[in-house]
Motif scaffolding. Structure first.
Motif: not given
Length: 135
Positions: A6-19, A115-128
């Motif tokens: 469920a938690d992994i599915g939620l994060i995938r849903a967060v990213l789909r919505a954001a994208d 509680d079933g919702r995303g609170v924080e995200g830390w994004i570490v992208t390969d900027t190089g």
């Protein structure tokens, strides 16, 4: 469905919505106090900023934005995600004029859920790799 699934599915849903730049989707999957610090780009606050920043507004990168999840794991109250971020350099980005070049970079992200919702995200992208692709 397990809590892990469920938690992994939620994060995938967060990213789909954001994208997609889907503000309602971001509001439904994240708390109003969502925060996501991005190195060199400040800290995003709230679902509106999540939807805007993920689509590249103000950063010179634009769609199709896509966080293609490659590997997801959940432990210690966090979901860790390794993904590929794709898009196009269509506007000024960190002082670089648009090139129209595609980007395809890896990102390792960590998300906290309460509680079933995303609170924080830390994004570490390969900027190089990102800068090598647009210069």
């Amino acid at each position: 469905m397990s809590d892990e699934s469920a938690d992994i599915g939620l994060i995938r849903a967060v990213l789909r919505a954001a994208d997609a730049g889907d503000l309602d989707g971001c509001r439904n999957t994240c708390t109003p106090t969502w925060s996501s610090p991005l190195p060199g780009a400040g800290c995003g606050r709230g679902p509106r900023d999540l939807a805007r920043r993920s689509r590249g507004d103000g950063r010179g990168l634009s769609g199709p934005a896509d966080h293609a999840a490659r590997r997801c794991v959940r432990a210690a109250g966090l979901v860790a995600l390794r993904c590929t971020l794709t898009g196009t350099h269509r506007g000024p980005f960190n002082g670089l004029e648009p090139t129209g070049r595609p980007i395809d970079v890896m990102s390792n992200d960590f998300y906290r859920i309460e509680d079933g919702r995303g609170v924080e995200g830390w994004i570490v992208t390969d900027t190089g790799t990102l800068f090598a692709q647009i210069t």
